[in-house]
Design an enzyme around this catalytic site. Sequence first.
Site, PDB file in Angstrom:
ATOM      1  N   GLN A 122      19.587   9.484  -0.864  1.00 50.21           N
ATOM      2  CA  GLN A 122      19.260   8.169  -0.335  1.00 50.21           C
ATOM      3  C   GLN A 122      19.184   7.103  -1.422  1.00 50.21           C
ATOM      4  OE1 GLN A 122      15.587   8.819   1.795  1.00 50.21           O
ATOM      5  NE2 GLN A 122      16.545  10.135   3.318  1.00 50.21           N
ATOM      6  N   HIS A 186      13.550   8.946  -0.150  1.00 48.47           N
ATOM      7  CA  HIS A 186      12.383   8.076   0.055  1.00 48.47           C
ATOM      8  C   HIS A 186      12.062   7.203  -1.153  1.00 48.47           C
ATOM      9  CE1 HIS A 186      10.556  10.423   3.701  1.00 48.47           C
ATOM     10  NE2 HIS A 186      11.873  10.261   3.788  1.00 48.47           N
ATOM     11  N   GLU A 280       6.830   3.142  12.167  1.00 53.36           N
ATOM     12  CA  GLU A 280       5.690   2.241  12.311  1.00 53.36           C
ATOM     13  C   GLU A 280       6.000   0.804  11.931  1.00 53.36           C
ATOM     14  OE1 GLU A 280       2.154   5.438  11.043  1.00 53.36           O
ATOM     15  OE2 GLU A 280       2.415   3.566   9.924  1.00 53.36           O
ATOM     16  N   TYR A 290      -2.902   2.973   5.190  1.00 53.64           N
ATOM     17  CA  TYR A 290      -2.180   3.168   6.449  1.00 53.64           C
ATOM     18  C   TYR A 290      -1.997   4.639   6.821  1.00 53.64           C
ATOM     19  CZ  TYR A 290      -1.824  -1.796   6.441  1.00 53.64           C
ATOM     20  OH  TYR A 290      -2.168  -3.121   6.453  1.00 53.64           O
ATOM     21  N   TYR A 301       9.721  17.500  10.999  1.00 51.07           N
ATOM     22  CA  TYR A 301      11.126  17.696  11.319  1.00 51.07           C
ATOM     23  C   TYR A 301      11.392  19.102  11.835  1.00 51.07           C
ATOM     24  CZ  TYR A 301      12.354  13.317   8.961  1.00 51.07           C
ATOM     25  OH  TYR A 301      12.472  11.998   8.613  1.00 51.07           O
TER      26      TYR A 301
END
Length: 409
Positions: A122, A186, A280, A290, A301
Amino acid sequence: MRLLVLAVSVSAVALAAACGGAGQEQNPAAAITGDPVESRPPNGAAQAAAFPGQTRAPGVRTEAALTHTVVASGLVEPWGLAQLPDSRWLVTERPGRLRIITADGVMGEPIAGLPAVDARGQGGLLDVAVGPTFGQDRLIYWSYSEPREGGNATSVARGRLAEDGARVENVQVIFRALPTYDGTMHYGSSLAFDDAGRLFVTLGERSDAPMRPQAQDLGSHMGKTIRINADGSVPDDNPFVGRAGALPEIWSLGHRNVQGIAIAGGKVWTVEHGTRGGDEINLDRAGVNYGWPEVAYGVEYRGGPINQGITAREGTEQPVYYWDPVIAPGGMTVYDGAMFPEWRGNLLVASLKEKHLARLVLDGNRVVGEERVLTDLGERVRDVAVGPDGAVWVITDEQNGKLVRLAAR
């Protein structure tokens, strides 16, 4: 597969009155009562929302007919989108290229001078932002996964865009997320300036099980929203300045992988990826936790609960809104244009997995309506921005990625 949008038609007059002017609190009409656009069963079937409307808001539909135009194509996994003062677009490509594209689709060669990126998984060249003082110094800012000894992590750099747009000069790395980690997932990372010129940077927690707990660790940048000055220094009023063991750049904590941020009317909105369920929308406030990975909606997953399936805990903040199943959000903006008066103050959220643009109608800090547009485009929508005339622009995250303009017919 095209999504079926189940919604009621709400008059333009009613929605315009509901949404109010840009920057105003909204008071949508009670006529927003359509069936939710999401009809699939949730993954967290035993979980309940913390308050009415926290998920599966009533469907709404834009009264005006919409049309989209592919302005440019041939981009390779474009990630970030930002408009220059002359209405040209800066677009990043994840393999490490930054280009300028004109409003009529003329695509420039890759801009020279950017540092190397680690484009595995990513990673790569991520977001881009035009500096608040661009008119004086021509500074642009970008985030990327920086290759480092022992791995990589998200960094933010800035540089002067040459007058001919061919290169960036005097490049400085103004922020490096710590710790360095040998992973490929991430990274975050979205960028936004507030009205005072502070730069917000969103970061992921790097996904792997050993890294997850760092979202709760104030000695790590992982899983945090960061707030810095435009030169990389730390604002004196950041919430953890002076706290022993805390990194002073941290604005908020307990995030999983935030890939969208929008700032308007003094409010900071962020959107982050969940697992199977639990994407979210958060009203991102200073010093607030949070919850991730201790509190989350959705399931792992592989199946099974996340941390015993806990969705609320004292000391952690609930999301304003969540999706289960997920839409896999990308970038986000607050609509403030003139082309769609009924959209003013709405959140526009790019969807990768479900291939649409989500429009969320707000009443104060609550979501009271959802619409899915661009469903006929059939491509992963990565980022979204609003042009000077109020048209909405998106990029699609594909091997043949596109710059697309959405407008009233």
